[in-house]
Scaffold this motif. Structure first.
Motif, PDB file in Angstrom:
ATOM      1  N   ILE A   1      -4.994 -54.303  12.795  1.00 28.37           N
ATOM      2  CA  ILE A   1      -6.244 -54.679  13.119  1.00 28.37           C
ATOM      3  C   ILE A   1      -7.261 -53.793  13.222  1.00 28.37           C
ATOM      4  O   ILE A   1      -7.212 -52.708  13.185  1.00 28.37           O
ATOM      5  CB  ILE A   1      -6.412 -54.907  14.723  1.00 28.37           C
ATOM      6  CG1 ILE A   1      -5.314 -56.396  14.807  1.00 28.37           C
ATOM      7  CG2 ILE A   1      -7.442 -55.466  14.828  1.00 28.37           C
ATOM      8  CD1 ILE A   1      -5.639 -56.900  16.597  1.00 28.37           C
ATOM      9  N   THR A   2      -7.957 -53.849  12.047  1.00 28.92           N
ATOM     10  CA  THR A   2      -8.512 -52.610  11.299  1.00 28.92           C
ATOM     11  C   THR A   2     -10.506 -53.094  12.152  1.00 28.92           C
ATOM     12  O   THR A   2     -10.821 -54.009  11.931  1.00 28.92           O
ATOM     13  CB  THR A   2      -9.134 -52.338   9.834  1.00 28.92           C
ATOM     14  OG1 THR A   2      -7.285 -52.814   9.364  1.00 28.92           O
ATOM     15  CG2 THR A   2      -9.512 -50.912   9.643  1.00 28.92           C
ATOM     16  N   ILE A   3     -10.824 -52.298  12.774  1.00 33.07           N
ATOM     17  CA  ILE A   3     -12.198 -52.524  13.474  1.00 33.07           C
ATOM     18  C   ILE A   3     -13.216 -50.996  13.319  1.00 33.07           C
ATOM     19  O   ILE A   3     -12.852 -49.875  13.456  1.00 33.07           O
ATOM     20  CB  ILE A   3     -12.357 -52.652  15.102  1.00 33.07           C
ATOM     21  CG1 ILE A   3     -11.495 -53.932  14.581  1.00 33.07           C
ATOM     22  CG2 ILE A   3     -13.860 -53.065  15.215  1.00 33.07           C
ATOM     23  CD1 ILE A   3     -11.660 -54.474  16.618  1.00 33.07           C
ATOM     24  N   ALA A   4     -14.528 -50.978  12.726  1.00 32.69           N
ATOM     25  CA  ALA A   4     -14.919 -49.871  12.278  1.00 32.69           C
ATOM     26  C   ALA A   4     -15.155 -48.847  13.976  1.00 32.69           C
ATOM     27  O   ALA A   4     -15.628 -49.714  14.844  1.00 32.69           O
ATOM     28  CB  ALA A   4     -16.033 -50.030  11.448  1.00 32.69           C
ATOM     29  N   ASP A   5     -14.910 -47.339  13.364  1.00 33.71           N
ATOM     30  CA  ASP A   5     -15.367 -46.566  14.313  1.00 33.71           C
ATOM     31  C   ASP A   5     -16.698 -46.722  15.577  1.00 33.71           C
ATOM     32  O   ASP A   5     -16.126 -46.646  16.386  1.00 33.71           O
ATOM     33  CB  ASP A   5     -14.929 -44.813  13.866  1.00 33.71           C
ATOM     34  CG  ASP A   5     -13.852 -45.115  13.501  1.00 33.71           C
ATOM     35  OD1 ASP A   5     -13.027 -45.722  13.897  1.00 33.71           O
ATOM     36  OD2 ASP A   5     -13.641 -43.750  12.689  1.00 33.71           O
ATOM     37  N   ASN A   6     -17.327 -47.342  14.325  1.00 38.19           N
ATOM     38  CA  ASN A   6     -19.175 -47.498  15.552  1.00 38.19           C
ATOM     39  C   ASN A   6     -18.727 -48.724  16.454  1.00 38.19           C
ATOM     40  O   ASN A   6     -19.543 -49.242  16.776  1.00 38.19           O
ATOM     41  CB  ASN A   6     -19.706 -47.499  14.762  1.00 38.19           C
ATOM     42  CG  ASN A   6     -19.403 -48.640  13.528  1.00 38.19           C
ATOM     43  OD1 ASN A   6     -18.591 -49.020  13.144  1.00 38.19           O
ATOM     44  ND2 ASN A   6     -21.167 -49.087  13.460  1.00 38.19           N
TER      45      ASN A   6
ATOM     46  N   VAL B   1     -14.126 -57.722  11.494  1.00 41.15           N
ATOM     47  CA  VAL B   1     -12.350 -57.509  11.890  1.00 41.15           C
ATOM     48  C   VAL B   1     -11.914 -57.482  10.984  1.00 41.15           C
ATOM     49  O   VAL B   1     -12.045 -59.055  10.121  1.00 41.15           O
ATOM     50  CB  VAL B   1     -12.198 -58.101  12.888  1.00 41.15           C
ATOM     51  CG1 VAL B   1     -10.725 -57.752  13.403  1.00 41.15           C
ATOM     52  CG2 VAL B   1     -12.802 -57.800  14.267  1.00 41.15           C
ATOM     53  N   THR B   2     -11.281 -56.925  10.085  1.00 42.98           N
ATOM     54  CA  THR B   2     -10.119 -57.090   9.266  1.00 42.98           C
ATOM     55  C   THR B   2      -8.612 -56.378   9.986  1.00 42.98           C
ATOM     56  O   THR B   2      -8.192 -55.651  10.782  1.00 42.98           O
ATOM     57  CB  THR B   2     -10.270 -56.041   8.284  1.00 42.98           C
ATOM     58  OG1 THR B   2     -11.445 -56.364   7.422  1.00 42.98           O
ATOM     59  CG2 THR B   2      -9.416 -56.188   7.266  1.00 42.98           C
TER      60      THR B   2
ATOM     61  N   GLU C   1      -3.058 -56.356  19.841  1.00 38.88           N
ATOM     62  CA  GLU C   1      -4.102 -56.426  20.265  1.00 38.88           C
ATOM     63  C   GLU C   1      -5.313 -54.512  19.968  1.00 38.88           C
ATOM     64  O   GLU C   1      -4.846 -53.854  19.680  1.00 38.88           O
ATOM     65  CB  GLU C   1      -3.866 -56.460  21.128  1.00 38.88           C
ATOM     66  CG  GLU C   1      -3.539 -55.534  22.572  1.00 38.88           C
ATOM     67  CD  GLU C   1      -3.050 -56.673  23.621  1.00 38.88           C
ATOM     68  OE1 GLU C   1      -3.258 -55.808  24.915  1.00 38.88           O
ATOM     69  OE2 GLU C   1      -2.255 -57.456  24.068  1.00 38.88           O
ATOM     70  N   VAL C   2      -6.406 -54.927  20.265  1.00 35.43           N
ATOM     71  CA  VAL C   2      -7.121 -54.064  20.626  1.00 35.43           C
ATOM     72  C   VAL C   2      -8.566 -54.387  21.330  1.00 35.43           C
ATOM     73  O   VAL C   2      -8.706 -55.079  21.369  1.00 35.43           O
ATOM     74  CB  VAL C   2      -8.486 -53.772  18.735  1.00 35.43           C
ATOM     75  CG1 VAL C   2      -9.171 -52.428  19.412  1.00 35.43           C
ATOM     76  CG2 VAL C   2      -6.841 -53.862  17.514  1.00 35.43           C
ATOM     77  N   HIS C   3      -8.542 -53.387  21.883  1.00 39.15           N
ATOM     78  CA  HIS C   3      -9.395 -52.866  23.283  1.00 39.15           C
ATOM     79  C   HIS C   3     -11.007 -52.325  22.859  1.00 39.15           C
ATOM     80  O   HIS C   3     -10.848 -51.527  22.725  1.00 39.15           O
ATOM     81  CB  HIS C   3      -8.895 -52.450  24.322  1.00 39.15           C
ATOM     82  CG  HIS C   3      -7.967 -53.804  25.062  1.00 39.15           C
ATOM     83  ND1 HIS C   3      -7.949 -53.983  26.123  1.00 39.15           N
ATOM     84  CD2 HIS C   3      -6.684 -53.686  24.343  1.00 39.15           C
ATOM     85  CE1 HIS C   3      -6.661 -55.275  26.243  1.00 39.15           C
ATOM     86  NE2 HIS C   3      -5.595 -54.928  25.286  1.00 39.15           N
ATOM     87  N   ILE C   4     -12.168 -52.903  23.098  1.00 36.78           N
ATOM     88  CA  ILE C   4     -12.974 -52.394  22.867  1.00 36.78           C
ATOM     89  C   ILE C   4     -14.018 -52.151  24.404  1.00 36.78           C
ATOM     90  O   ILE C   4     -13.686 -53.614  24.508  1.00 36.78           O
ATOM     91  CB  ILE C   4     -14.065 -53.024  21.098  1.00 36.78           C
ATOM     92  CG1 ILE C   4     -13.429 -53.277  20.538  1.00 36.78           C
ATOM     93  CG2 ILE C   4     -15.659 -53.040  21.472  1.00 36.78           C
ATOM     94  CD1 ILE C   4     -14.398 -54.552  19.255  1.00 36.78           C
ATOM     95  N   THR C   5     -14.284 -51.065  24.392  1.00 41.36           N
ATOM     96  CA  THR C   5     -14.732 -51.315  26.293  1.00 41.36           C
ATOM     97  C   THR C   5     -16.693 -51.276  26.107  1.00 41.36           C
ATOM     98  O   THR C   5     -17.191 -50.651  24.346  1.00 41.36           O
ATOM     99  CB  THR C   5     -14.311 -49.809  26.337  1.00 41.36           C
ATOM    100  OG1 THR C   5     -15.097 -48.679  25.579  1.00 41.36           O
ATOM    101  CG2 THR C   5     -13.070 -49.155  27.067  1.00 41.36           C
ATOM    102  N   MET C   6     -17.042 -51.589  26.635  1.00 38.76           N
ATOM    103  CA  MET C   6     -18.350 -52.074  26.934  1.00 38.76           C
ATOM    104  C   MET C   6     -18.589 -51.048  27.950  1.00 38.76           C
ATOM    105  O   MET C   6     -18.613 -51.589  29.306  1.00 38.76           O
ATOM    106  CB  MET C   6     -18.804 -53.030  26.546  1.00 38.76           C
ATOM    107  CG  MET C   6     -18.091 -54.274  25.459  1.00 38.76           C
ATOM    108  SD  MET C   6     -19.305 -55.993  25.809  1.00 38.76           S
ATOM    109  CE  MET C   6     -17.673 -56.811  26.104  1.00 38.76           C
ATOM    110  N   SER C   7     -19.820 -50.271  28.174  1.00 38.79           N
ATOM    111  CA  SER C   7     -20.142 -49.575  28.983  1.00 38.79           C
ATOM    112  C   SER C   7     -22.029 -49.067  29.314  1.00 38.79           C
ATOM    113  O   SER C   7     -22.416 -49.721  28.010  1.00 38.79           O
ATOM    114  CB  SER C   7     -19.245 -48.115  29.392  1.00 38.79           C
ATOM    115  OG  SER C   7     -19.916 -47.213  27.943  1.00 38.79           O
TER     116      SER C   7
END
Length: 544
Positions: free
Chosen positions: A37-42, A59-60, A127-133
């Motif tokens: 799973i590839t997601i851009a750093d930003n 998402v790729t 899986e990939v976790h994207i945090t939100m703060s």
């Protein structure tokens, strides 16, 4: 012979080893890697974003064996910590080796993580976790009195739209736009001084075709709140009369009390007259003058009326100098009547002249002893009796037939009686206490209290106790500060079913015992109508 046995054992062991090795290899083959799973750093961390922001994350996903599923779900804050939401699944039956998808969503206040999961054709996952703060709150915009609609405005006059903006972060701008025949104007700035909590006023010139005034508030982080004040009709000349807050109904009038009615009057030309009339029992009374305000074409007004039972509506009529008029009827939803209040009713279990055992809500002097109770037996609501050597109870006369113990206990208190009135008496109810009791002064408040705090299920704040159908006729222990419900209604003598229709509240103020007797001081509130006389024909027992 021994050699043959050795060969047999060796072959068995060899087969066992091969079997074990085979099983081990099969287990190792079941371990594999999920898709990449590839997601851009930003996008790997979302920080410093506003509630309501639209986010789209490319998402790729790649897998040599083919991608079977891409899923995502959100983890949100809850009162008990966090909870995972329902996944969104993108399934592919063609199993592409590369899959590209944009996950698009709107930021919500309680979001903490976005979890992206993918499965390949062999069902291995990653899986990939994207945090939100730092999810930032938007400004909050409200209109004055919650009113954001006006039925009629007048051409070439100014309409004033007012409200308040509160913002966690400094406000950058407050503005308004007008919608005329569906076309929106450029934004007009509204001056404000307090960057976190400020009133706003938009003075808008009314032109033909005006249908809406849009207010916008933006903070320094671009957080935007917007709301719309809508216009019904633009008139050249007409009369518009409305109650304060845009109310179309008068929710409550209080009987035998002064009620203040307030509203707003607007006209294309100056008002000439403004009057009101009261509808009672289906008939309107005479027109009463309402004082005109300044300026004569737009002002607030108020007038007072004395509430009475039977009031159904109030009609307000306005006429202007241009010959235009408006007549509006405002229905009255409820008329509350003040409860009868007996703050210090003292009863004793001791029997004798001057020893008051009985209470009557609708017969003076309201307390009675053995010498005058028989003459007033049809009006007696309940007595304070010695039930056992250790139990003293509040009961109605009609409890005498609830069993031998009650028959015996009531006999000394009912000497000379030939009738036994029924009154429902509950045990102590948790929600009947000094705080709730002191907040109730009107019959409508009492009805609302019983519905919400006694009859309603416990998960809704009530006690799940149906005072309408219970035929209970005995209190609990006399505990100062605790209370119970009493009621009047009908008793079905064939099956003992009841229908209690009117109710009162009782609070125990004081309770003392001495020399084998008890004295209780009660605070009692009941409806003003004589429910004893009303329900005796359908609830009166013969005695003995």
């Amino acid at each position: 012979m021994r050699l043959r046995n050795f060969y047999s054992i060796s072959i068995l062991v060899l087969v066992s080893v091969i079997t074990i090795v085979s099983c081990t290899r099969e287990w190792k083959d079941a371990v594999g890697e999920g898709p990449q799973i590839t997601i851009a750093d930003n996008y790997k961390t979302l920080a410093g974003i506003n509630v309501g922001d639209a986010v789209s994350i490319p998402v790729t996903v790649t897998s040599p064996g083919g991608v079977k599923r891409l899923s995502y779900y959100f983890i949100r804050k809850t009162a008990n910590g966090t909870a995972s939401g329902t996944p969104v699944n993108i399934d592919r039956e063609d199993f592409p080796t590369d899959l590209q998808h944009d996950i698009t969503f709107t930021i919500e206040e309680n979001m903490t993580e976005l979890v992206v999961v993918s499965f390949n054709k062999e069902n291995f996952s990653s899986e990939v976790h994207i945090t939100m703060s730092e999810i930032r709150q938007l400004p909050v915009l409200t209109f004055k009195d919650g009113v954001k609609y006006q039925e009629t405005v007048f051409e070439n006059k100014v309409i004033k739209v007012e409200g308040q903006v509160v913002s966690e972060f400094d406000l950058e701008s407050v503005s308004y736009q007008t919608s005329i025949n569906g076309n929106y104007s450029a934004e007009t700035p509204i001056t404000f001084t307090d960057k976190k909590n400020t009133p706003f006023v938009a003075n808008v010139n009314v032109v033909s075709g005006l249908t809406a005034i849009v207010i916008k508030a933006v903070n320094v982080h671009g957080g935007l709140d917007t709301d719309t004040f809508k216009i019904g009709t633009v008139a050249a000349d007409a009369v518009s009369v409305a109650l304060a807050g845009g109310a179309t109904t008068i929710n409550v009038l209080y009987a035998d009390s002064i009620n203040i009615i307030t509203g707003n009057a607007v006209s294309g030309s100056d008002f000439q007259t403004l009057t009101y009339a009261i509808k009672q029992n289906g008939i309107y009374g005479p027109e009463q003058t309402i004082g005109l305000g300044t300026p004569l074409d737009e002002f607030t007004f108020d007038f007072s009326i004395t509430g009475e039972k039977g009031i159904e509506a109030i009609r307000i009529t306005g006429e202007n100098e241009g010959g235009k008029s408006q007549v509006t009827e405002f229905p009255v939803a409820k008329v509350y009547t003040r409860l009868l209040h007996f703050p210090n009713i003292v009863l004793t279990t001791e029997i004798g002249p001057g020893k008051n055992n009985w209470f009557s809500a609708y017969q003076a002097p309201h307390v009675f002893d053995i010498t005058n109770a028989p003459q007033n037996q049809l009006m007696l609501d309940f007595a304070f009796i010695k039930y056992t050597t250790t139990a003293n109870r509040i009961v109605p006369a009609a409890v005498f037939n609830a069993g031998t113990a009650y028959t015996t206990a009531m006999a000394p208190y009912m000497v000379g009686f030939t009738k036994a009135p029924y009154t429902m008496v509950t045990a102590n109810r948790t929600n009947v206490n000094n705080t709730s009791y002191n907040s109730i002064g009107w019959d409508g408040e009492l009805t609302e209290f019983l519905q919400k705090k006694i009859i309603a299920p416990t998960n809704q704040g009530g006690e799940n106790y149906n005072v309408v159908t219970t035929n209970r006729r005995v209190s609990g222990d006399m505990v100062p500060g605790s209370g119970f419900v009493i009621g009047w209604g009908s008793w079905n003598f064939a099956n003992s079913a009841v229908n209690n229709e009117a109710f009162g509240l009782v609070i125990v103020k004081d309770y003392v015992t001495a020399n084998g007797f008890a004295t209780v001081t009660l605070d009692i509130k009941v409806p003003v109508d004589d429910n004893r006389t009303k329900y005796n024909p359908v609830s009166l027992f013969n005695y003995p």
